[in-house]
Design a protein around this motif. Structure first.
Motif, short mmCIF file in Angstrom:
data_model
loop_
_atom_site.label_atom_id
_atom_site.label_comp_id
_atom_site.label_asym_id
_atom_site.label_seq_id
_atom_site.Cartn_x
_atom_site.Cartn_y
_atom_site.Cartn_z
N MET A 1 0.80 -1.08 0.10
CA MET A 1 0.16 0.08 -0.01
C MET A 1 0.81 1.33 -0.07
N PRO A 2 0.43 2.18 -0.78
CA PRO A 2 1.29 3.49 -1.00
C PRO A 2 1.26 4.13 0.30
N SER A 3 2.43 5.04 0.62
CA SER A 3 2.29 5.86 1.81
C SER A 3 1.66 6.82 1.43
N ASP A 4 1.28 7.68 2.44
CA ASP A 4 0.56 9.21 2.52
C ASP A 4 1.23 10.16 1.45
N ASP A 5 2.61 9.99 1.76
CA ASP A 5 3.12 11.35 0.76
C ASP A 5 3.16 10.64 -0.65
N GLN A 6 3.43 9.26 -0.80
CA GLN A 6 3.35 8.71 -2.14
C GLN A 6 1.86 9.06 -2.78
N THR A 7 0.93 8.82 -2.12
CA THR A 7 -0.41 9.32 -2.52
C THR A 7 -0.56 10.66 -3.01
N ASP A 8 -0.05 11.49 -1.90
CA ASP A 8 -0.13 12.71 -2.06
C ASP A 8 0.85 13.24 -3.40
N ALA A 9 2.06 12.64 -3.51
CA ALA A 9 2.87 13.07 -4.47
C ALA A 9 2.03 12.66 -6.00
N LEU A 10 1.31 11.53 -6.12
CA LEU A 10 0.90 11.16 -7.36
C LEU A 10 -0.34 12.45 -7.57
N ARG A 11 -1.00 12.74 -6.55
CA ARG A 11 -2.12 13.68 -6.69
C ARG A 11 -1.56 15.07 -7.07
N ILE A 12 -0.45 15.60 -6.55
CA ILE A 12 0.04 16.84 -6.54
C ILE A 12 0.68 16.73 -8.21
N LEU A 13 1.27 15.88 -8.59
CA LEU A 13 1.94 15.82 -9.77
C LEU A 13 0.97 15.59 -10.89
N ARG A 14 -0.05 15.03 -10.68
CA ARG A 14 -1.21 14.86 -11.70
C ARG A 14 -1.85 16.15 -11.83
N ALA A 15 -2.17 16.84 -10.69
CA ALA A 15 -2.83 18.23 -10.85
C ALA A 15 -1.59 19.36 -11.42
N TYR A 16 -0.27 19.06 -11.25
CA TYR A 16 0.65 19.93 -11.84
C TYR A 16 0.33 20.25 -13.39
N ASN A 17 0.03 21.48 -13.80
CA ASN A 17 0.15 21.74 -15.14
C ASN A 17 1.45 22.67 -15.78
N PRO A 18 2.23 22.12 -16.08
CA PRO A 18 3.49 22.82 -16.51
C PRO A 18 3.24 23.68 -17.70
N GLU A 19 3.94 24.76 -18.05
CA GLU A 19 3.45 25.43 -19.18
C GLU A 19 4.54 25.15 -20.41
N ASP A 20 5.54 24.51 -20.03
CA ASP A 20 6.47 24.01 -21.22
C ASP A 20 6.89 22.62 -21.35
N SER A 21 7.12 22.40 -22.50
CA SER A 21 7.39 20.72 -22.76
C SER A 21 8.26 19.98 -21.70
N HIS A 22 9.50 20.89 -21.31
CA HIS A 22 10.44 20.09 -20.74
C HIS A 22 10.00 19.94 -19.16
N GLN A 23 9.18 20.67 -18.77
CA GLN A 23 8.30 20.26 -17.39
C GLN A 23 7.38 19.40 -17.63
N GLN A 24 6.75 19.13 -18.52
CA GLN A 24 5.90 18.32 -18.87
C GLN A 24 6.39 16.96 -19.00
N ARG A 25 7.57 16.75 -19.66
CA ARG A 25 8.11 15.59 -19.76
C ARG A 25 8.79 14.82 -18.08
N LEU A 26 9.28 15.79 -17.50
CA LEU A 26 9.61 15.71 -15.97
C LEU A 26 8.55 15.33 -15.39
N ARG A 27 7.21 15.89 -15.46
CA ARG A 27 5.99 15.59 -14.78
C ARG A 27 5.58 14.02 -14.98
N ASP A 28 5.48 13.79 -16.43
CA ASP A 28 5.28 12.60 -16.81
C ASP A 28 6.31 11.50 -16.31
N ASP A 29 7.76 11.96 -16.26
CA ASP A 29 8.65 10.83 -15.90
C ASP A 29 8.60 10.68 -14.31
N PHE A 30 8.12 11.73 -13.51
CA PHE A 30 8.18 11.72 -12.24
C PHE A 30 6.95 10.73 -11.79
#
Length: 183
Positions: A1-30
């Protein structure tokens, strides 16, 4: 079972809407990393793991606080590993910022990260990258910083005159903070 911060990290990163393609690739990689590694927020996750950091601005929002990192010998933002007790990535960034700056009563500008960065991880010979989730934090009025064991020195710098040596990742983070603040 994922930890609280793992669940939070997934939520935060799914909601993060970067403005450039480099940040988008990092978000997808994370996100790919976290989905493949239930312990992906822990330093024991190898070869990569998430970290949390923050650029601290003064109350007037004219200066940023950088620390001369004892190991890296570079002026960097505050940050580090996510601990089980943190419960969230933003809480980890806030805790690390208080510990490394010595400033109490720091506040998050937003619980949404302002940037992501992937950099070599010096924490273990088996570690490859820190997948750094970066926040913006505001110092309270009349605060005083105190050097931690991880820092050689702390320095308030204007956005246009950062302490040197630093690196391009810090310059990008500071520029992103300036933009987030509307400056």
């Amino acid at each position: 079972m994922p930890s609280d911060d793992q669940t939070d990290a997934l939520r935060i990163l799914r909601a993060y809407n970067p403005e450039d393609s480099h940040q988008q690739r990092l978000r997808d990689d994370f996100l790919t990393h976290l989905e493949a590694h239930p312990d992906g927020t822990r330093r024991e996750s190898l070869p990569d793991h998430l970290t949390a950091s923050a650029i601290i601005v003064d109350p007037s929002r004219a200066m940023v606080l950088l620390g001369l990192h004892a190991k890296a010998k570079l002026w960097l933002q505050m940050g580090g590993h996510i601990d089980a007790e943190d419960g969230s990535i933003a809480a980890a960034a806030l805790r690390e910022s208080v510990e490394e700056s010595g400033i109490d009563r720091l506040t998050l500008f937003s619980e949404t990260p302002i940037s992501l960065d992937r950099h070599p991880a010096p924490c273990s010979p088996l570690a490859r990258y820190h997948l750094d989730v970066q926040f913006l934090i505001v110092a309270p009025p009349n605060s005083a910083e105190h050097v931690s064991p991880e820092q050689i020195e702390l320095r308030w710098c204007s956005f246009d005159a950062l302490a040197e040596p630093t690196d391009d990742a810090v310059r990008r983070l500071v520029a992103t903070a300036r933009k987030a603040l509307g400056l």
